[in-house]
Every structure is written in structure tokens, then in C-alpha cells.
Design an enzyme around this catalytic site. Structure first.
Site, PDB file in Angstrom:
ATOM      1  N   TYR A 231       8.693   4.486   3.758  1.00 59.91           N
ATOM      2  CA  TYR A 231       8.137   5.163   2.530  1.00 59.91           C
ATOM      3  C   TYR A 231       7.182   6.478   3.338  1.00 59.91           C
ATOM      4  O   TYR A 231       6.808   6.545   4.154  1.00 59.91           O
ATOM      5  CB  TYR A 231       6.838   4.163   2.212  1.00 59.91           C
ATOM      6  CG  TYR A 231       7.116   2.987   1.302  1.00 59.91           C
ATOM      7  CD1 TYR A 231       7.085   3.233  -0.019  1.00 59.91           C
ATOM      8  CD2 TYR A 231       7.561   1.752   1.720  1.00 59.91           C
ATOM      9  CE1 TYR A 231       7.278   2.210  -1.111  1.00 59.91           C
ATOM     10  CE2 TYR A 231       8.112   1.047   0.705  1.00 59.91           C
ATOM     11  CZ  TYR A 231       7.740   1.164  -0.469  1.00 59.91           C
ATOM     12  OH  TYR A 231       8.269  -0.061  -1.398  1.00 59.91           O
ATOM     13  N   HIS A 413       2.082  -4.102 -11.702  1.00 58.29           N
ATOM     14  CA  HIS A 413       2.353  -3.976 -10.184  1.00 58.29           C
ATOM     15  C   HIS A 413       1.741  -5.135  -9.574  1.00 58.29           C
ATOM     16  O   HIS A 413       0.937  -5.884  -9.981  1.00 58.29           O
ATOM     17  CB  HIS A 413       1.168  -2.887  -9.876  1.00 58.29           C
ATOM     18  CG  HIS A 413       1.182  -2.765  -8.397  1.00 58.29           C
ATOM     19  ND1 HIS A 413       2.072  -2.315  -7.558  1.00 58.29           N
ATOM     20  CD2 HIS A 413       0.071  -3.149  -7.652  1.00 58.29           C
ATOM     21  CE1 HIS A 413       1.671  -2.172  -6.277  1.00 58.29           C
ATOM     22  NE2 HIS A 413       0.561  -2.908  -6.069  1.00 58.29           N
TER      23      HIS A 413
END
Length: 591
Positions: A231, A413
Site C-alpha cells: 500500500y 467495508h
């Protein structure tokens, strides 16, 4: 639903003749390829608006379209280097066991295509009902195109039900000839998975204004780390004095050659309470990342592999710039590099389309689901543990305008244990409609998804978000929280007009959780420490997870009073939040 069984197929050649094969429903395709190629047919890209690379090397590229009137998906598969066949299909979580497959294979002399399925041991079987319907093939300079289709629902128990939400596509490449379907050993082939949203909604693209401008938030020619998952965070900023604009569209910008490595991307706006943010360009999990970047969490744009450009409704746009808005933006790019490529440079990101001609409404984002708190926990060893968060009627009655709001998009999520997420709209104790649902949810595939239809929400309505978790691989309880190994249950709904309500979530009352700890203590010879100085996570970690303790916790979460968090954008709570409320009861949603 209708059951469509295929008829015995013929083997095309320069003179049509019947296939002499033990598999009457199989299509011998290698002569089909020659015939169609001679006819000069070529794929038309406009017929297949959605496209995604299946493998990291880009050898397999899938395009597709969706026909809702016919309830059918058409697939176009580009194979850049066909050897002795391939497998393509779908399964619940991307496994090759209990999978629904279309298989193309060659024995070195003839090639065959058939609808197959795999059992729990991964053994392949020809399906008695051929629902992957082969439509044609043709050669091109870039490779071989295969065209076939599948109905959403086939009424075949061996087939995967194609539905809204995430679909786990699987593929395998045959590098040696095989004499039969049963001879294919799926554990010995080059294989992988790709996650997509197959059933894209048919959205009318609104007309874009003439004064529209673009802004690219991209990584600054970084070197993708030579590890499987990265990331990457990069800080950008708007010009000084940048006035208020509306974002009306965004799309990905992918560096050529990296289409199979850029998995998903998000642009976050930072909190306006800080005058400045430090510059940063590096891995998001690095110890060198400034802590203040954690305050850049307001989503402006989100893209995942296979997603199309995102258009806002013509009545609304996302406001950025101007007074009360931070100039600082954080780009986050997820690189998936399973082949560990080294030295690959990248400048991918997201292109924002914005206008100074403000639309009628500011679009807003509201958080639904569970509060990030350890009082909501999942025992270890659970295959499908359910937690539910509520946005209650008392909160919407107080916070929503009389004309209500309109939800047009949603981003579900959870963290790593999440398997299913659904949000339903309830009115007067009865379910009205599903806002968004994903029965094959993956935390590795999260994007903002346009809804098939706008969902109106009025004062007094309830929004109930339910998440299902799997913790079979864990040895201790998983508590709610911000860590990737803790859990969340959230639906970020995108709506208009923007109102002050930014967070509408719940959690079980901590007092009732304390009663639970006391109860299991009495039944477990005081093995659970309930001392005031012991944290809630530590109390959960000390519980022996027998059937009784699990069942009582499930009952607690189903029926105990909840604490509502009904927060304004300023983080100030609406007064309803301080009052304990019984959990809403309805027979129309799962518990």
C-alpha cells in the site's frame, strides 16, 4: 426460472459433421477457430465495455457485457499465448474446489470446450447441463479470442449463481496436452483468481459541463516494491486559494504495462482542523509515515480493478476546495505483485473531473454500521458469525430533512474476517428494500459502487447493516477496532443533499457486555477476569470459547440494548445518542 439444457453439439469443419465423442455436449473448437478466422470476424470493443486482466502477466484478458432483459453475461476472453488449453470459472471465495468452470483443452490433436464443475477434492467433471454456451473464436495479432455466455441463474445445482456484488473469477493455464477432462490436475497447473463486479448497473451518463477541468493525483514515478502486497501513500495538495468546486466524475490513470499490478486506489481528503500536513511518498505501513496522515480519511474517490469511470448524478457533486476544506489530499495505491517483479516504475492514480459551476446539491458521505469499539467481538473458530449495526429511526427523525436524502452509491467495508455485508432500509419495522448487498464480499476488493436505483431515505427510517465474519483460522477473539487484525462493519453511503449527519452507527451497551463477562465467569470457575483495570479485549481473550459462551454472546448482540452514535460532521453528537435504545426488531433481516 427456466432450465436450459444444451442439445448435442456438432463439430464445425469445412463440411459439418457430428462429433464422435463420449461427451455429447462438448464442442470441439479447434476447427471452429479456423472457420471463424476465415470468415474475417473481429471483436468489437464497444460490445464489451468492461475489461480486466486475469493474471499478473496479462496473458489472459477478460471483457464482458451484461444483458439485464435476458439475464445473461457475455464473456470475451483474449488468450495471448494459448498452449494446450485453459480453465475459466467462478467459485464462492476463489477456490478451485466446488467451482463452476468452462474448460478448453487439447489432447495434442483435437481441442474441446465444455461446461464442467469440480468436486470438494478438486476433481473435474463434465456437467450434464451445459450452461457455458460457446459462441465463437477468432485469431488476431494480439492472440486468440473466445466468446461464450452464461445466464445469471441456471437452476443447475453445480453452477454458480451470478448475483450483485463481488464475483471471484478463477483461471488456470494448461501447459501440456491432456487426454481427457478428468486427467486435468488442477493442483499442478498455473492458476489464480481475480475479483470483479460482474453485474454492473446500467447508468445513464449525465451531460458534462463545458467548463469542466481535470486534475490528476498520481504516484510520482515510484518503483513498485518487489513484494506481493504494497500500500503506497503519496501526499498532494490543492493550490493556495483554490475555491469551492464540484467533483462530477473520476477515472483511473494506470501506467501502461502495470494494468495487472494496480489492484485498487483511493484519494482521501485530510481533516480541515489542521493547517498543514507533511509531505510523504512511501509505503503506508512504514514507520517513517507521519502520524498526522492518519487524519486524511475522507474519501473523495475510490477505484478497484475492473471498475469503470465513476459519474455523479447530474443533481450533485462532491465539494472540495474553498473555506472549511483542507487543501491536502492523500493518494493510496494497492499494488498486487505476486510474481515479485523488480524495478517496475509506476505513476498510476486517479483523474478528477471538476467544475466551478456548482450543481444543485453537495453530495455527502455517511457512515453506517458498527462503531469502532472492542465491545463488538467475534469468537475464534466461527464460520459465519453475524454482527449488526443500526442507524435508528430516532436518529434519522432528528437529523434528516423532511424531504429526506437520496442514496446513489455505496462502499462496503470490513477487515480480513469479513465475508458478507448487507444494508437494508426499514420503515415502520418492515424491510422496504436492500440498499447494497455483497454475499461474496472480499476485503481485498473495495470500491464505490453505483446503485441500480437511487434509494430515498426519510425521517423515521432505519438503516440496518449486517456483516458476516469467518474466524476459523484464528485462535482468539477478534474485537472491533482500527487494526487490520481487528474488525469493522461499515457501509459508506454516498447521497445528496449533504446534511450534518455524518455517522449513524451503534454498538451493544457496555453495561450489558459487563453482565455477560460476569455470567460466563460464574460458569467457567472465574477464568475470565472482570477487574476494572482489565481492558475489554483482554477480557474477551481470556474467555474459554465453549458452546455456551458463544451462544450467550450471540444472544447478547441480538437482543441487548444498543448505544447509538448519531454524529454531526463536527463530531458533535445529536442528543438522541446519549439514550440507550432496544435493538430494533424485525423478521425481515438476518440475525
Amino acid at each position: 426460472m427456466q432450465t436450459s439444457r444444451s442439445k448435442p453439439c456438432s463439430c464445425p469443419s469445412f463440411k459439418l459433421r457430428e462429433v464422435a465423442s463420449v461427451y455429447l455436449t462438448m464442442i470441439a473448437v479447434f476447427l471452429v477457430i479456423l472457420v471463424v478466422a476465415l470468415q474475417g470476424l473481429a471483436p468489437r470493443g464497444t460490445d464489451f465495455p468492461y475489461k480486466v486482466p486475469l493474471d499478473p502477466q496479462g496473458l489472459l484478458e477478460l471483457s464482458w457485457n451484461v444483458s439485464y432483459p435476458k439475464q445473461v453475461v457475455h464473456f470475451q476472453l483474449l488468450v495471448r499465448d494459448l498452449q494446450f488449453g485453459l480453465l475459466f470459472g467462478m467459485s464462492d471465495r476463489g477456490e478451485f474446489e466446488n467451482a463452476d468452470l468452462a474448460v478448453l483443452w487439447s489432447d495434442g490433436h483435437n481441442s474441446y470446450f465444455g461446461d464442467a464443475w469440480s468436486d470438494a477434492q478438486g476433481q473435474l467433471h463434465m456437467d450434464s447441463q451445459q450452461d457455458y454456451q460457446f459462441l465463437g473464436a477468432w485469431g488476431a495479432p494480439e492472440g486468440l479470442y473466445l466468446l461464450f455466455r452464461r445466464a445469471f441463474s441456471t437452476c443447475d445445482p453445480k453452477d454458480y449463481l451470478i448475483e450483485d456484488g463481488t464475483v471471484h473469477l478463477i483461471y488456470g493455464i494448461l501447459e501440456k496436452p491432456v487426454h481427457s477432462l478428468q486427467a486435468i490436475n488442477i493442483s499442478a497447473i498455473h492458476r489464480g483468481l481475480q475479483r470483479v463486479q460482474l453485474l454492473k448497473p446500467n447508468i445513464t451518463i449525465p451531460e458534462l459541463p463545458s467548463d469542466m477541468k481535470t486534475m490528476e493525483i498520481t504516484a510520482p514515478d515510484i518503483v513498485i516494491p518487489s513484494r506481493e502486497t504494497t500500500y503506497w501513500c503519496y501526499m498532494a495538495e490543492l493550490p493556495h486559494g483554490f475555491p469551492k468546486h464540484h467533483i462530477i466524475m473520476y477515472e483511473p490513470v494506470i501506467t501502461a504495462g502495470n494494468e495487472a499490478l494496480v489492484h485498487h486506489m483511493e484519494v482521501f481528503q485530510c481533516a480541515a482542523e489542521f493547517d498543514s500536513f507533511p509531505h510523504y511518498n512511501g509505503p503506508c505501513d512504514s514507520k517513517m509515515k507521519p502520524e498526522r496522515l492518519n487524519y486524511c480519511r475522507h474519501v473523495l474517490a475510490a477505484w478497484a480493478m475492473g471498475a469503470q469511470p465513476f459519474y455523479y448524478p447530474e443533481e450533485a457533486g462532491v465539494a472540495f476546495g474553498g473555506p472549511g476544506s483542507s487543501r491536502y489530499l492523500r493518494l493510496e495505491v494497492h499494488y498486487h505483485n505476486p510474481l515479485i517483479f523488480k524495478g517496475r516504475r509506476d505513476s498510476s492514480g486517479i483523474r478528477l473531473y471538476y467544475t466551478a459551476t456548482l450543481r444543485r446539491h453537495d453530495a455527502g458521505i455517511m457512515e453506517l454500521g458498527l462503531v469502532y469499539t472492542p465491545v463488538m467481538a467475534i469468537p475464534p473458530g466461527e464460520d459465519a458469525f453475524v454482527l449488526t449495526g443500526y442507524c435508528t429511526d430516532k436518529c434519522t427523525q432528528l437529523a434528516l430533512p423532511a424531504a429526506g436524502i437520496r442514496i446513489f452509491a455505496s462502499q462496503l467495508h470490513t477487515h480480513l474476517a469479513g465475508r458478507k455485508v448487507v444494508t437494508v432500509l426499514s420503515r415502520d419495522g418492515r424491510e422496504q428494500q436492500v440498499v447494497n448487498s455483497d454475499n461474496h464480499y472480499s476485503p481485498h476488493f473495495q470500491d464505490i459502487r453505483m446503485l441500480k436505483e437511487v434509494v430515498p431515505v426519510f425521517p423515521g427510517d432505519e438503516l440496518i447493516t449486517t456483516c458476516t465474519y469467518n474466524t476459523e483460522d484464528r485462535s482468539r477473539a477478534t474485537v472491533g477496532g482500527f487494526s487490520i487484525l481487528e474488525e469493522m462493519c461499515v457501509n459508506y453511503v454516498h447521497y445528496y443533499p449533504r446534511i450534518q449527519l455524518e455517522l449513524c452507527k451503534s454498538a451493544v451497551d457496555p453495561g450489558y457486555l459487563h453482565r455477560y463477562f460476569n455470567l460466563v465467569n460464574r460458569f467457567n470457575d472465574e477464568e475470565v477476569c472482570t477487574c476494572p483495570q482489565v481492558s475489554v479485549p483482554q477480557q474477551f481473550y481470556s474467555i474459554p470459547w465453549n458452546t455456551f459462551n458463544r451462544d450467550v454472546l450471540k444472544s447478547l448482540y441480538s437482543f441487548a440494548p444498543i448505544s447509538m452514535h448519531c454524529n454531526q460532521s463536527s463530531a458533535v453528537r445529536f442528543p438522541v445518542c446519549t439514550v440507550l435504545q432496544p435493538a430494533p426488531q424485525s423478521s425481515s433481516w438476518p440475525r
